[in-house]
Design an enzyme around this catalytic site. Structure first.
Site, PDB file in Angstrom:
ATOM      1  N   SER A  32       0.860  -1.180   0.000  1.00 27.21           N
ATOM      2  CA  SER A  32       0.000   0.000   0.000  1.00 27.21           C
ATOM      3  C   SER A  32       0.892   1.224   0.000  1.00 27.21           C
ATOM      4  O   SER A  32       2.050   1.172   0.455  1.00 27.21           O
ATOM      5  CB  SER A  32      -0.887   0.013   1.246  1.00 27.21           C
ATOM      6  N   TYR A  83      -1.065  -0.571  10.453  1.00 25.38           N
ATOM      7  CA  TYR A  83      -1.233  -0.763   9.009  1.00 25.38           C
ATOM      8  C   TYR A  83       0.019  -0.302   8.262  1.00 25.38           C
ATOM      9  O   TYR A  83       0.528  -0.997   7.381  1.00 25.38           O
ATOM     10  CB  TYR A  83      -2.460   0.009   8.530  1.00 25.38           C
TER      11      TYR A  83
END
Length: 273
Positions: free
Chosen positions: A146, A159
């Site tokens: 990501s 994350y």
């Protein structure tokens, strides 16, 4: 396989029950591939396989929790048996969203679950499948990270760390496989129109803002999957598909300290739960 790596491929896709994973599986089937689809979501997984079958493709569903090394090994063995040979392509996509709390307030359970799926899942996939690709002397690995892996936005600690680990692992693997016929690609998108923002580890305020941005500016999962597979065929290591992700990547590399200060200021505008 060269530039045709993603065509007529025997592929394994984790997290194929929805979102980008489903898009990868369907696009590979459109490219005349046979796809082993895995997920913990049995209903979503069946939907993916049914969609592929209804379009004339060939796929099989295999339940797998990527946090469990034994289950990933079983996925590998099932894939080899079903395909009749080593996979041509492995896509370590399974992931969950997490965010909304600062470091020190985010529960340790959230850290463990996020890193367990997002990072250990990819580690397990590479650990189990790469030796088989090496033995076959060809193939490809696509790891889904990501833009969070390099943007390091506030209140997304677990994350961010999990996705930064995937980027680093992919770079390491690419270095180790340099000169071989095995290609490595890492995908680093920003907002994609999927259900990842519905996860239980994302606070309501952060999730609501992310959904709004994704609706307006996010790419479709199908577009991201096509772009990534095309880039993998060209041997590209990094896929940063959106303009905002590319801008953030370049800014972070050129001006790391000012970037971090600016990210901290902007992070104050994210609504609380």
């Amino acid at each position: 396989m060269g530039r045709q790596r993603t065509r007529n491929a025997g592929a394994v896709v984790t997290g194929a029950g929805s979102g980008i994973g489903r898009a990868f599986a369907r696009e590979l089937a459109r490219r005349d591939g046979r796809v082993v689809c895995s997920d913990v979501d049995e209903i979503g997984l069946k939907e993916t396989v049914d969609l592929i079958a209804s379009a004339g493709g060939e796929a099989v569903a295999v339940g797998c929790d990527v946090r469990d090394l034994g289950q990933v090994q079983a996925l590998h063995d099932t894939a080899v048996d079903w395909l009749g040979h080593a996979p041509h392509l492995v896509i370590n996509n399974a992931g969950i969203g997490a965010g909304g709390k600062v470091v020190g307030e985010a529960p340790m359970a959230d850290w463990q679950q996020t890193i367990g799926v997002n990072l250990w899942g990819v580690i397990h996939g590479c650990h189990v499948f790469v030796p088989t690709l090496r033995e076959a002397g060809r193939g490809g690995v696509i790891n889904v990270a990501s833009a969070a892996g390099f943007t390091a936005a506030p209140r997304m600690g677990a994350y961010n760390v999990s996705k930064a680990g995937v980027v680093s692992l992919s770079e390491t693997l690419a270095a180790e496989l340099a000169g071989s016929r095995i290609a490595v690609t890492v995908l680093c998108p920003t907002f994609v129109k999927t259900n990842i923002f519905d996860g239980e580890l994302i606070d309501a305020g952060a999730a609501g803002l992310a959904r709004k941005i994704a609706r307006v500016a996010g790419f479709s999962a199908d577009r991201v999957a096509r772009t990534t597979l095309d880039a993998h065929d060209k041997g590209r290591l990094y896929v940063v598909p959106q303009l905002d992700a590319q801008l953030l990547w370049r800014t972070k590399r050129l001006l790391p300290a000012p970037y971090t200060r600016a990210a901290g200021l902007l992070g104050r505008f994210v609504p609380d739960e």
